[in-house]
Design an enzyme around this catalytic site. Structure first.
Site, PDB file in Angstrom:
ATOM      1  NE  ARG A  41      -4.223  -1.622   2.185  1.00 13.91           N
ATOM      2  CZ  ARG A  41      -4.386  -2.682   2.948  1.00 13.91           C
ATOM      3  NH1 ARG A  41      -3.462  -2.983   3.849  1.00 13.91           N
ATOM      4  NH2 ARG A  41      -5.457  -3.445   2.836  1.00 13.91           N
ATOM      5  N   GLY A 142       9.521 -21.162  10.298  1.00 17.30           N
ATOM      6  CA  GLY A 142      10.822 -21.745  10.583  1.00 17.30           C
ATOM      7  C   GLY A 142      11.830 -20.678  10.953  1.00 17.30           C
ATOM      8  CE  LYS A 197       9.102 -17.465  16.148  1.00 18.27           C
ATOM      9  NZ  LYS A 197       9.795 -16.188  15.929  1.00 18.27           N
ATOM     10  CG  ASP A 250      10.919 -19.870  14.357  1.00 14.66           C
ATOM     11  OD1 ASP A 250      11.838 -19.048  14.249  1.00 14.66           O
ATOM     12  OD2 ASP A 250       9.786 -19.673  13.873  1.00 14.66           O
TER      13      ASP A 250
END
Length: 341
Positions: A41, A142, A197, A250
């Site tokens: 945008r 990941g 996480k 992660d």
């Protein structure tokens, strides 16, 4: 073991979201040989991306090695064989609503946000289904920093979809010599691993920022990962997914590295920075700040104890100081390490 060398990739890929992660994934798709259009945008940012091959607002000091086609036309962006929806978790619903009318039936939409929706407690694939029921959801997650992917540094992630053939085709679409996706069908595990996480990364950042020591940091990562597993398994995730890239991988990256926005957010809190300043408009986005309370709500729903997520949520909701939260965690009843409570 399934080999993906004979899998036909999707040709035309659009990326919705021209921030750091969206731009990095668009660059990666170009390197993989796809026809790519990047939608956003902000005209100024898009002009910078297509004109100077730079995005100083989000990816400072990086000049892209590939040109990128950009657009502000949502109909052009929706006209693709495969779409990557790369928006913050709390904005995913709005963008899905904006493009819902234009996406062709059966188009795979890869969701790249790592979060849960506040208020609804829903995963991004569930949010997508409200406005894009004709699309086929997939998840990319990941251990990956946008700057590393933008620079073409080696990165491995998981792509999950409802079927192995689709997951493998999406992996083939985005794979190149510096970006290695692994296919999965565990969409619940991949989504919850990425979302939860972030909450743990905030907790780890607080510990480091407050100078509580390396021992406390290691203990928190370990126990936090254990409570992530408890919730995700109860919600239907697979154990091997949580030990893979989108779970343990992660956690290893985000809970120990200042490049992680969530870790940096927690570090600033632990170092004494005011919460209002960290959450002010224009501040760097920390997905975990939105996900923390949602995680505790899910824990209540599945009858799982998540004391670390609860402590983070209480600090962010100003129900507890950091010192009080640490004392509460250290004062919990002693138990066996393998207890699932």
């Amino acid at each position: 073991m399934s080999q993906l060398s004979n899998v036909e990739p999707f040709k035309r890929v659009s990326v919705l979201g021209a921030g750091a992660w969206g731009t990095a994934l668009a660059l990666n798709a170009v390197r993989a040989g796809r026809d790519v259009v990047l939608w956003g945008r902000n005209h100024e940012n898009l002009q910078s991306i297509s004109g100077t091959r730079q995005l100083p607002a989000y990816l400072p000091d990086i000049t892209f090695d590939q040109p990128l086609e950009t657009t502000t036309d949502v109909t052009e962006a929706a006209d693709a064989d495969c779409i990557l929806l790369v928006a913050p978790a709390q904005s995913t619903r709005k963008i899905a609503e904006d493009i819902g009318f234009y996406v062709k039936k059966g188009t795979p939409v890869i969701l790249a946000a790592k979060g849960l929706e506040k208020g609804t407690q829903r995963m991004m694939s569930e949010v997508l289904s409200d406005y894009l029921p004709q699309a086929v959801p997939a998840i990319l997650s990941g251990p990956s920093f946008a700057a590393d992917v933008a620079r073409g540094l080696p990165t491995a992630v998981t792509i999950a979809a409802g079927s192995h053939p689709l997951a493998e085709r999406l992996c083939a679409t985005l794979s190149n010599t510096s970006f290695r996706p692994y296919a999965s069908t565990d969409m619940i595990g991949v989504q919850l691993g990425g979302a939860l996480k972030n909450v743990l990364a905030i907790a780890c950042g607080i510990v480091v920022g407050k100078k509580l020591g390396a021992s406390a940091h290691a203990a928190l990562m370990t126990r936090g990962f254990a409570e992530m597993q408890r919730l995700a398994l109860k919600a239907g995730a697979r154990a091997d997914t949580l030990m893979g890239l989108s779970g343990f991988g992660d956690v290893a990256l985000s809970c120990s590295n200042a490049q992680s926005r969530n870790f940096s957010f927690g570090f600033a809190l632990g170092d004494g920075k005011d919460l209002s300043e960290l959450l002010a408009p224009g501040a760097k986005l920390s997905e975990g700040a939105f996900t923390a309370r949602v995680a505790t709500e899910l824990a209540d729903r599945f009858d799982v104890e998540m004391p670390i997520a609860q402590a983070v949520a209480d600090v962010l909701d100003r129900k507890s100081s950091i010192d009080e939260a640490v004392t509460r965690l250290m004062s919990r009843p002693l138990r066996r390490e393998s207890d699932h409570h």
